[in-house]
Each structure stands twice: as C-alpha cells, then as structure tokens.
Design a protein around this motif. Structure first.
Motif, PDB file in Angstrom:
ATOM      1  N   LEU A  69      -8.995   4.083  -3.701  1.00  0.00           N
ATOM      2  CA  LEU A  69      -8.047   4.034  -2.583  1.00  0.00           C
ATOM      3  C   LEU A  69      -8.658   4.545  -1.285  1.00  0.00           C
ATOM      4  N   TYR A 127      -7.087   5.149   2.481  1.00  0.00           N
ATOM      5  CA  TYR A 127      -6.119   6.171   2.077  1.00  0.00           C
ATOM      6  C   TYR A 127      -6.698   7.554   2.393  1.00  0.00           C
ATOM      7  N   GLU A 158      -1.000   8.237   6.664  1.00  0.00           N
ATOM      8  CA  GLU A 158      -0.563   7.311   5.618  1.00  0.00           C
ATOM      9  C   GLU A 158      -1.342   6.006   5.694  1.00  0.00           C
ATOM     10  N   PRO A 159      -1.515   5.352   4.538  1.00  0.00           N
ATOM     11  CA  PRO A 159      -1.089   5.775   3.207  1.00  0.00           C
ATOM     12  C   PRO A 159      -1.952   6.924   2.678  1.00  0.00           C
ATOM     13  N   PHE A 160      -1.394   7.678   1.758  1.00  0.00           N
ATOM     14  CA  PHE A 160      -2.131   8.803   1.190  1.00  0.00           C
ATOM     15  C   PHE A 160      -2.060   8.772  -0.326  1.00  0.00           C
ATOM     16  N   LYS A 212       0.837  -1.193   0.000  1.00  0.00           N
ATOM     17  CA  LYS A 212       0.000   0.000   0.000  1.00  0.00           C
ATOM     18  C   LYS A 212       0.877   1.250   0.000  1.00  0.00           C
ATOM     19  N   ASN A 254       2.174   5.072  -0.733  1.00  0.00           N
ATOM     20  CA  ASN A 254       1.598   6.388  -0.954  1.00  0.00           C
ATOM     21  C   ASN A 254       1.662   6.681  -2.454  1.00  0.00           C
TER      22      ASN A 254
END
Length: 586
Positions: free
Chosen positions: A322, A327, A389-391, A237, A239
C-alpha cells in the motif's frame, strides 16, 4: 501431550522415570561444566606449571551461576510458555524487564525458597570442588596419562556415547506427557544447545519428509485456488485500520466458544459486522502474530523471522504494497516498539510513523508494559485527524498481557486463578468498544475498513484440553468500519481460516494482486485449513479433524474422523517442510 499435574501419577514414580530417562543428558551436562577444569589441569601436566587458583574459581563460579539461573528460570518459562529455554528466549533477552513481565505472575514464596535451597547446595558443591582443585599435584607421566583418560571419558560423556549419533533432547523423552518429558530434559544442556546453535544447524534436514520439489507440488495442492470475489468494500482505496488484540482468545468469547463471557462488547460487534468464527493464530507470541497479520507469513517451529534482518526484509507485507500506492503508514503501541525487533520490521514494511511509550504522556504509563489500552486508543484518535489519507495503521493493544495490571475489577467473573487474565480481557474489551465508538465519529471513518484480530490465543483454564491444542490458537477475526459493504454486515463466516489471510483478504477485496501471500487457503476455499507452529511442533485444523504433532518426541494427537488421521499428519509435515525451507532460503 496433555499438560497434567505430576500429582495425577505417583510423584516418586514420575521422579524416578524422569531421572532415569534424563540421566545421559545429566552426565553430559556435568561434563560440560567440568571439561574446562580438566583441560586446565591437563595443560598443567604438559607445561609443568600451575594455573592461579582464581582461574579455576572463575570457571567454577561461571558454571554454578549458569546452572542456578537456568534451573530457577526454566520452571516458570515452562509454566507460562509451555516450553523450556529455547532460542525464542534469545529474542527477548535484550529486553530483560519486558521478558520478566511476560513470564506472568510468579509464586515468589516458592521461587525464593527453592532458590535459597538450591543456592546452598551449589555453594557446598563449589566449595568442595575448589578445595579439591587447590590440593598440591605432582606432575608426572602418570598424571598426564590420567588426564588424557579423563579427557577421553569426558568426550564420550559429552556426546552421549561412542556411536555415530550424538546425544540430544530426544534421548530423554520417555512419556506421552509433556510435563514428564520436560522434567527429564536437563535444563542447562537444553539452554546451551539453543545458545550455541544457529538456525541453520538447528533446522538442518530435520523437517524434510519428501523431496523438495515434491513437497512444493503437494503444498500447492493444499493451497487450492479461490476464484470467488470477496468484495469487502465498494471504495477503491479505503483506509485500513488493523487492531491487533493482545491475547484475545476465542475461549474468552461466549459467541465464539461459549466457555467464558470475558468480551461481551466484542461479541456484540461480531454479530453486527463480519465475523470469522473459525480463525486460528499462526504462532503463540506477539512478534510472530505481527508478521503473520501484516506479511501473511506463518510462524516457524524454531525461530522468529522478525529477528533476522535479511529474511525479514525479504517478506512481502500489506504495508509495503500500500505504500507504493501512496498510503501513509502508522503503528501505535503502548509498550516498547523495539521489543523483539518489532520496530525494525515496521520501518521496513511501510509503517514508519511509530508511536510507542516513548512518545506518550508520562502520566499515561501506568502499566508495567507502558500505557494501557484506553490511552493508546486516545492517542490514535487524536493523531488520526492529521493523517494523510489513504492510510494503513496498526494499533497493538497490551492491557491483556501479563501481569494483567489493569485499572478495573469485574464483579461477576469468578475469582479463581484465571481471574486476573479474564478481568484484563474484560477491561480491554471495554476499551476496544469505546475506541470503535470514537472511531465512528471521525471524518475518516466512512472511508475505513477496520480489522479486529488477536495476535495469538492464550490459556484460560479449560479442562481436558491439549496445552498446544487448537483451543489455545482459536482467535477472533472481525471486519467492521464505515467502508464495510452493507451486504457483509451481520454475517458469520464459519469456514476455517488462518490469521495469515489478512493481507490477501484485504488486497484482493481492493482489486489488488495478492499472489505474494501464498500461505493460506482463501475465504471460499473448498478445502480450508489452518496450521500453527509452536516450539518444535505444529497443529493443523481442517473441516472435520485436527491434530497436534510434537517434532521431538514424534508424539501425535488426533481428533476427528479416523480416516483423516494419516492425510492430515502428512499434509502438516509437508507444510512445515516447505515453510522451513522457504525461511532458510530468504
């Protein structure tokens, strides 16, 4: 379809042919202007009562103002965008400041002189017409019959004759030169057509070439299955940071096209990372590029899906996908995010932390659009330290947009008419390099895939190229970042891809379903192609051939192996038909 100066042919011949070919549209326009006056005078004969003079004066002033505004604006629109007034202008009309800036640098002496002379002519015509209307009239049966005859004549002139087919812009087309055809199409008539026709009536069945079910099957054959695994990263996963580069044309790159050295840093980054050397934008405006990059949805020939809330909401997007995986979503832009309905699109599609010029330090707003690239990149670096995160984030640059008012002057670029644009690319290129260097120092960098891609291409002064040819749509696509697998670093991918590939490329590399993004061939497709659309036309690029097709004039330019001429044109028409039908159903 080459955008040539009128001086390449005798001016009087061009003027005469344009005037002759566009005469029917001119007559129709005149009738649109005077029809309200004729109807008012007819009602006087029926009711035997005169309307106040100011009522007539209102319609005269309205007619002349519209005629003046459109006729003055159209040449600049065509010079900057390659098209006359159309419904794309309606997208920007609620942001007049940004619209004015986006038309580029205007020759104000020429424009003011032309405006003054034209205004004087219209003033004289208006005074004469008002004096004529103010004269005393005797209402009788003869007067009413005369008015009825005038109404009948006006109706015939409005629709362009007594036949089944009504008049349209195509009736003024007479040349294979776009500039000549644009001159023959009456500007006010063209503007009224787009102002008073909705998308359904504009599209209709005009793009249908075969039965709908047959078109879908033929389209599926174009989008051949790509079974090879394209594993950009080993991180489950990562960014995702997408940097959308305003007007970064491949023709500004020595590496990608070899014409200009406007982006040396981008060339260096491309050589060190994963670079797609044959990527093409789907459209020619920023909001179209945004949708193509984030939703994988192609630009349409006569509309922007982003301004239709129901249709825009129905699109898939990498942000939507996402966000379901927890995300966080972010969008950074130095200008106004509400311009061209971008903010509404972003909120619907998961990039709900939106930072634009309203959120920036006022001292940073030194560009006519807002904040230059160096400032929006700095703000992103500062904020990203606190991102969950994740972004997934999208940073949209703006310094290489008209009017190119960057705080930088290059000493080695040639000081010609294209210098301001090339100079802005050089500045934006340095800002990008500094930004990526700062990114590499951040804690999140090693977990991040960074995609560098232009929203669209741009004219850069190349000689003997079609105005809507593939060079204008050729753009950079580079994947970098700490999460990029080592095996892809330094790789040059020379297959043809569209910018619409970004969502499916990223999602499939992460092992996520990408079947919603169906409008492009895969990275390893055996029959790759890219198709772009401009105002009522399309271009298509395949391995050995390319074409540009104008839907109004039916003109068609082909380059490559002649045996591909008919197949590429047919494939392009089918793609366009399926796209339009899909857009209409959303």
């Amino acid at each position: 379809m080459y955008l040539k100066s009128q001086l390449e042919e005798p001016f009087l011949r061009v003027w005469a042919m344009s005037a002759y070919s566009g005469f029917a549209l001119d007559l129709s326009t005149v009738m649109y202007c005077v029809a309200p006056l004729i109807l008012l005078m007819f009602s006087e004969g029926v009711f035997r009562k005169r309307w106040p003079d100011w009522f007539y004066l209102f319609f005269i002033i309205l007619d002349l103002f519209c005629l003046f505004a459109i006729t003055i604006a159209d040449p600049e629109l065509f010079a900057q965008w390659g098209s006359k007034f159309n419904n794309q202008v309606m997208v920007y009309i609620s942001h007049p400041k940004e619209m004015a800036i986006s038309t580029g640098s205007v020759n104000w002496f020429k424009t003011i002189l032309y405006s003054a002379l034209f205004a004087l002519c219209l003033l004289l015509i208006g005074r004469w017409l008002f004096k004529l209307i103010k004269k005393n009239r005797t209402y009788s049966i003869t007067y009413t019959i005369t008015e009825l005859i005038l109404i009948g004549v006006a109706f015939i002139m409005l629709r362009g004759g007594i036949g089944v087919a009504t008049i349209s812009q195509s009736s003024a087309i007479y040349s294979d030169n776009r500039l000549h055809n644009a001159a023959s199409i009456n500007s006010l008539w063209n503007a009224l057509y787009y102002a008073f026709n909705d998308v359904e009536s504009i599209y209709g069945d005009n793009f249908k070439v075969i039965d709908g079910s047959e078109a879908i099957e033929a389209f599926k054959e174009q989008i051949s299955a790509d079974t090879a695994i394209f594993d950009l990263t080993d991180i489950d996963k990562p960014n995702i940071l997408i940097v959308t580069l305003e007007s970064f044309t491949a023709s500004g790159s020595l590496l990608l096209e070899g014409y200009n050295d406007c982006m040396p840093n981008l060339d260096r980054i491309a050589k060190e990372n994963l670079c797609f050397t044959q990527c093409y934008s789907s459209g020619d405006r920023t909001e179209k590029g945004l949708v193509s990059i984030l939703s994988g949805y192609p630009a349409q020939p006569l509309s922007s899906v982003i301004v239709f809330p129901d249709k825009m909401s129905a699109l898939p997007s990498i942000g939507k996908t996402l966000k379901k995986l927890d995300y966080s979503g972010h969008f950074y832009y130095g200008g106004d995010a509400e311009f061209a309905s971008m903010k509404a699109y972003l909120l619907v599609h998961g990039l709900d932390n939106i930072v634009d010029k309203r959120s920036l330090n006022k001292s940073w707003l030194t560009s006519k659009w807002g904040a230059h690239d160096e400032f929006i990149y700095k703000r992103f670096i500062d904020d990203a330290k606190g991102f969950k995160e994740p972004f997934i984030a999208n940073v949209l640059s703006l310094s290489s947009h008209e009017p190119y008012d960057v705080p930088y002057s290059s000493n080695d670029l040639k000081k010609d008419e294209w210098y301001p644009y090339k100079n802005s690319l050089r500045y934006a290129d340095q800002c990008l390099a500094d930004f990526l260097e700062n990114c590499s120092k951040q804690a999140w960098y090693n977990q991040t895939l960074i995609v560098l891609i232009a929203d669209h291409g741009h004219e850069i002064g190349l000689k003997d190229k079609l105005f809507f040819g593939k060079e204008k749509y050729h753009i950079p696509l580079i994947v970098t970042g700490g999460a990029l697998s080592q095996k892809w670093r330094g790789k040059m991918m020379d297959m043809i891809v569209s910018q619409t590939i970004v969502p499916s490329m990223l999602l499939s590399s992460m092992g996520l379903p990408d079947s919603e993004f169906k409008w492009q061939t895969g990275v390893f497709s055996p029959r790759p192609f890219a198709q772009y659309h401009y105002n009522n036309g399309f271009g298509r690029i395949q391995q050995n051939s390319s074409c540009v097709k104008d839907n109004i004039s039916e003109q068609y330019d082909f380059f490559g192996d002649r045996k591909d001429s008919f197949p590429i044109l047919k494939a392009g028409k089918i793609f366009q038909q399926v796209l339009v039908e899909d857009f209409m159903k959303k």
